[in-house]
Scaffold this active site. Structure first.
Site, PDB file in Angstrom:
ATOM      1  N   GLU A 191      53.601  63.424  74.723  1.00 21.94           N
ATOM      2  CA  GLU A 191      54.492  63.248  73.572  1.00 21.94           C
ATOM      3  C   GLU A 191      54.281  61.916  72.847  1.00 21.94           C
ATOM      4  OE1 GLU A 191      55.683  65.643  72.256  1.00 21.94           O
ATOM      5  OE2 GLU A 191      55.964  67.126  73.848  1.00 21.94           O
ATOM      6  N   HIS A 235      52.064  67.508  64.313  1.00 21.03           N
ATOM      7  CA  HIS A 235      52.382  67.179  65.709  1.00 21.03           C
ATOM      8  C   HIS A 235      52.038  68.346  66.645  1.00 21.03           C
ATOM      9  CE1 HIS A 235      54.870  65.182  68.878  1.00 21.03           C
ATOM     10  NE2 HIS A 235      55.056  66.436  69.259  1.00 21.03           N
ATOM     11  N   GLU A 236      52.537  69.527  66.322  1.00 14.88           N
ATOM     12  CA  GLU A 236      52.302  70.671  67.230  1.00 14.88           C
ATOM     13  C   GLU A 236      50.814  71.010  67.275  1.00 14.88           C
ATOM     14  OE1 GLU A 236      54.800  71.052  68.946  1.00 14.88           O
ATOM     15  OE2 GLU A 236      56.241  70.173  67.554  1.00 14.88           O
ATOM     16  N   ASN A 282      53.019  75.958  71.997  1.00 15.94           N
ATOM     17  CA  ASN A 282      52.393  76.998  72.816  1.00 15.94           C
ATOM     18  C   ASN A 282      50.957  77.256  72.354  1.00 15.94           C
ATOM     19  OD1 ASN A 282      55.157  77.569  73.786  1.00 15.94           O
ATOM     20  ND2 ASN A 282      55.372  78.336  71.701  1.00 15.94           N
ATOM     21  N   GLY A 340      62.562  70.851  67.458  1.00 15.31           N
ATOM     22  CA  GLY A 340      61.884  71.005  66.174  1.00 15.31           C
ATOM     23  C   GLY A 340      60.857  72.132  66.208  1.00 15.31           C
TER      24      GLY A 340
HETATM   25  N1  PHE Z   1      57.071  69.937  73.150  1.00 14.84           N
HETATM   26  C1  PHE Z   1      57.841  70.034  71.940  1.00 14.84           C
HETATM   27  C2  PHE Z   1      57.258  68.990  70.996  1.00 14.84           C
HETATM   28  O1  PHE Z   1      57.458  67.834  71.113  1.00 14.84           O
HETATM   29  C3  PHE Z   1      59.285  69.744  72.093  1.00 14.84           C
HETATM   30  C4  PHE Z   1      60.073  70.749  72.834  1.00 14.84           C
HETATM   31  C5  PHE Z   1      60.486  70.480  74.113  1.00 14.84           C
HETATM   32  C6  PHE Z   1      60.398  71.941  72.245  1.00 14.84           C
HETATM   33  C7  PHE Z   1      61.216  71.398  74.838  1.00 14.84           C
HETATM   34  C8  PHE Z   1      61.149  72.852  72.945  1.00 14.84           C
HETATM   35  C9  PHE Z   1      61.569  72.587  74.235  1.00 14.84           C
HETATM   36  O2  PHE Z   1      56.480  69.293  70.178  1.00 14.84           O
HETATM   37 ZN    ZN Z   2      55.471  67.099  71.099  1.00 13.85          ZN
END
Ligand code: PHE
Ligand code: ZN
Length: 858
Positions: free
Chosen positions: A324, A301-302, A269, A265
């Site tokens: 997560e 979420h991000e 970063n 999704g």
């Molecule tokens: N860390 C991301 C999320 O949950 C998910 C994700 C994992 C995206 C691996 C790309 C690769 O917000």
């Molecule tokens: Zn996440």
């Protein structure tokens, strides 16, 4: 040829990295075919680090040179394999400079540096950074990153990375350079760069301490107006995290980039969130309310990861749920605060039961924190995310909101800048509450969905209800015997006139007996209100008792769930005879619940929902998807007839104008869309014409799509063909909307439909959204066709998976999880599924896919 399944990694084998990477300087000379990456690492041996060799991860890198403290190394100084670069003999403190060349254009796995829509972007979680440069690519190695990007001015007017940008400098030859400096230490999986020509939607946010943050959403040319909702969602997320958790943003800029080709999704970063463009772009014409809702939740979420994931990260990937599960819990509460809390709760539970309960009941079941894994990409599961969030919810319920907030404050204070474990997290809650969470942590180590059995008896003389509770968790792969877990159960005695005596118990024993006084007549018992624990509840009640309970219920979640239980039992019964007709009394009870909820249309819409075949599946072994599907249709038709007057009046009224993506309006449209669906299920001979008229008149995508889906469900007919052709004509230039066109057909058709869609000129094996909208939707939402006894559904999906796997293993492996229920199936489909899996096992699959296939067969 047979691919070996990956070697298992074990939590018990964890050992800290023996070196500190104090600083990383990365310089990218960006070119689609040959990008040069220079990495200068300032390295020192940790005190007590012994004499360990320096081992750096690296995959698919073309090594050009290595310098150690300025001295060029020769092949005799290091060992290079497909996966690592080892320097056996290094000083205690030194500078290492490597230069490698990589080819973004050839990167179809979408991990590392790749090209999407002609622009550069990266995806490093979990292990993509090692496809960019040699580095200890593990989350517990945190470092200061300083990045220099050089690219063609015309192709890449915008060049982004993490942190704070410096000035753009001319680099000669039509190229230019920019630097990005991230003051926060981070693990390599949070590194990102994006470069290309974008339209930018800008805004600002003033934080609680008065700092002004420059916000920007980067999208394809021409798409800027469709980024407004994502921006709005971002600003509300920033405010919410301040208000709810006291967390402020910590850089001067925050960038979002929308990317067409993306495996998940979105990605958190640091300061540069990269999104699947489907979760950024929305407007009134092209997006449904569900799209608006999904964007709000994923943007949240991000953003929330900035504190739960980035500032405090995971020690190793076994701890994935630490970031997560917690972040999903946070985004669910954000959505609940933006919209309706009970409706949000119901939607979260639908998702949990549809995906996580199924996972927990099959061969891919694993604990929220597993202690071993084969392929890390396959650990991004409903269990880690959704069940992980439920566990945080239970923690909060058990200790209460204030203690929860205190524990979180302590967590942020104590572990800021660190890479930690679940144990570290719970130590904070133990410290603020004085409680022991040892037993509670079994929720992290034990797989399987606990079942709670509830029995009751009434003592009229004493005016007392005795409640007997017992729990058990079924065996799962590698875990035969289970221990009791602490289950917070919200209970209530209902007097039938709205009177509610509610309380919470924590069922932490195999069995427990409670008594509760009641005044007056025998009360009704309401259990697991608000879905207080992610369990299955078993109660021996008659249909009449269940109907009475729904009528008396005062908890919205349980009201809805009571109806779900009633309709589930009815569908299961109907599935035993192909001609059996639904019970009138039951249908009337559901219809009257829907009518009574008219004042809360979003809730009423949920009451019309019948459980999907995927959920019904779990109630039967062997399961017959075709019979379940047909039974579900019969009940839907009966419900449609019982509600026909309400449906007609509701749809005769106009849809709200002017359009707003608000929760209120979305609720009204949700009920209209639910009624459009029911109308299509009525079996009336003129349904096609009515639906086509609704399709043509629909003033928004929510209703238009509902009409098109209902038309598609009718099977081959002129009205359906007209709508599908019209939709394609209108939207062929918008890939995100066209995904819906593909998905609607894959969700209703047969294996032949899938083959046809896969042959469509716009089907693109390299675009994950498109592949998922065909193969993913077919295999997860069209189970009667996917599990067709003749194996045709499997063959259609197998063909796509084999092709996808060669290019993009993470994508193919995810599609393969659809086979997880095969052992439950009726004998014919089961044999066909097993044959398919065995064929796949002998095919040359990627490690990711081989991991799923071997566990599914396991
Ligand atoms: N860390 C991301 C999320 O949950 C998910 C994700 C994992 C995206 C691996 C790309 C690769 O917000
Ligand atoms: Zn996440």
């Amino acid at each position: 040829m047979r691919t070996e399944t990956p070697v298992a990694v074990k939590l018990a084998d964890y050992s800290p990295y023996p070196f500190e990477i104090e600083q990383v300087d990365l310089a990218f000379d960006l070119d689609p075919d040959a990008t040069k990456v220079s990495a200068t690492l300032k390295i020192s041996r940790k005190p007590g680090g012994g004499t360990a060799a320096l081992v750096l991860d690296g995959e698919a890198l073309d090594l050009k040179s290595i310098h150690l403290d300025g001295r060029l190394l020769g092949p005799e100084d290091y060992a290079l394999t497909e996966k690592a670069l080892t320097l056996p003999d290094v000083p205690d403190a030194f500078e290492l400079k490597t230069i490698v060349e990589i080819s973004p254009a050839k990167n179809t796995a979408l991990s590392g540096l790749y090209i999407s829509g002609g622009r550069f972007c990266t995806q490093c979680e979990s292990v993509g950074f090692r496809r960019i440069t040699f580095y200890p690519d593990r989350p517990d190695v945190m470092s200061r990153f300083f990045v220099t990007l050089t690219a063609d001015k015309a192709a890449c007017p915008i060049m982004l990375s993490n942190g704070t940008p410096g000035d753009v400098q001319d680099a000669g030859n039509g190229r230019h350079t920019i630097t990005w400096d991230d003051p926060h230490k981070k693990p390599s999986y949070l590194f990102a760069l994006c470069a290309g020509d974008y339209d930018v939607y800008r805004d600002t946010f003033t934080t609680m301490s008065g700092r002004e943050i420059a916000l920007a959403v980067h999208v394809d040319k021409g798409d800027a107006p469709r980024a407004a909702w994502a921006m709005d969602s971002l600003k509300r997320s920033m405010k919410w995290d301040e208000d709810t958790y006291g967390r402020e943003y910590d850089l001067g800029v925050f960038n979002i980039v929308a990317v067409r080709d993306f495996n998940f999704g979105a990605m958190e970063n640091k300061g540069l969130n990269v999104f699947n463009s489907a979760y950024v772009l929305a407007d009134e014409d092209s997006a449904t309310d569900a799209d608006f809702e999904a964007i709000e939740s994923i943007v949240g979420h991000e953003y929330f990861h900035n504190w739960t994931g980035n500032r405090i990260t995971c020690r190793d990937w076994f701890q994935l749920c630490l970031k997560e599960g917690l972040t999903v819990f946070r985004d669910q509460n954000f959505s609940a605060d933006m919209r309706s809390r009970p409706v949000q709760r119901i939607k979260d539970v639908i998702r949990l039961r549809g995906r996580q309960f199924a996972e927990d009941a099959g061969p891919l079941a694993h604990p929220v924190r597993p202690d071993t894994y084969g392929s890390i990409d396959n650990l991004y599961t409903a269990t880690v995310y959704e069940k992980g969030a439920e566990v945080i919810g239970m923690l909060r319920r058990i200790i209460g909101p204030e203690a929860y907030r205190k524990g979180m404050d302590l967590y942020f204070e104590r572990h800021d800048g660190q890479a930690v474990t679940i144990e570290d997290f719970y130590a904070c809650f133990a410290d603020v509450t004085g409680r022991d969470f040892t037993q509670f942590r079994r929720w992290y180590s034990q797989a399987g969905t606990p079942q709670v059995t509830v029995a009751e008896s009434w003592n009229a003389d004493a005016g007392e209800l005795t409640i007997q509770l017992s729990q058990s968790t079924p065996p799962t792969p590698g875990q035969k015997d289970k221990l009791p877990v602490p289950i917070p159960l919200e209970l209530a005695l209902l007097d039938g006139t709205g009177g509610t005596d509610a309380w919470t118990v924590v069922l932490d024993q195999p069995e427990m007996t409670l008594t509760r006084k009641a005044t007056g007549a025998r009360p009704l018992l309401s259990v697991n209100r608000d879905f207080s624990a992610p369990i299955r509840v078993e109660r021996d009640l008659t249909r009449d008792q269940r109907i009475a309970l729904v009528v008396a219920e005062t908890d919205p979640f349980n009201q809805w769930d009571g109806v779900q239980t009633l309709v589930t039992e009815e569908i299961l019964k109907l599935s035993e005879g192909s001609q059996a007709q639904p019970d009138d009394q039951l249908v009337d009870a559901v219809a009257s619940a829907v009518r009574k909820a008219a004042g809360d249309p979003a809730f009423a819409a949920l009451l019309t929902r019948l459980p999907e075949v995927g959920e019904l599946f779990l109630e039967r072994s062997p399961a017959e998807p075709v019979a379940l599907h047909s039974a579900r249709k019969r009940l839907q038709a009966a419900l449609s007839r019982a509600l026909s007057d309400t449906i007609t009046t509701t749809l005769a009224a106009p849809s709200p104008t002017p359009y707003e993506p608000s929760a209120e309006q979305a609720g009204i449209r949700a009920l209209r869309a639910a009624f459009i669906t029911l109308l299509g299920a009525s079996g009336a001979p003129d349904a096609g014409d009515t639906l086509l008229a609704l399709y043509n008149a629909a003033p928004n995508m929510t209703e238009r799509l509902a009409a098109m889906r209902a038309l598609t469900a009718l099977g081959t007919c002129q009205a359906r063909d007209t709508a599908l052709a019209d939709f394609e004509q209108r939207w062929k230039h918008n890939a995100i909307v066209m995904d819906k066109w593909f998905a609607v057909q894959a969700g209703q058709g047969t294996a032949a439909t899938v083959a046809e869609l896969a042959a469509h000129p716009d089907f693109d094996l390299k675009n994950p959204n498109r592949v998922r909208s065909v193969a993913g939707v077919f295999a997860s939402a069209n189970l009667a066709a996917f599990h067709a006894p003749d194996g045709s559904g499997y063959k259609a999906v197998e063909d796509i998976i084999l092709k996808a796997d060669a290019a993009n293993p993470a994508l193919a492996a995810r599609l393969l999880t659809a086979f997880e229920q095969w052992r439950r199936l009726e004998p014919k489909a089961r044999a066909a599924a097993e044959a398919t899996l065995k064929r796949l096992q002998n095919a040359k699959l990627s490690e990711n896919s081989a991991d799923i296939v071997s566990r599914a067969l396991g």
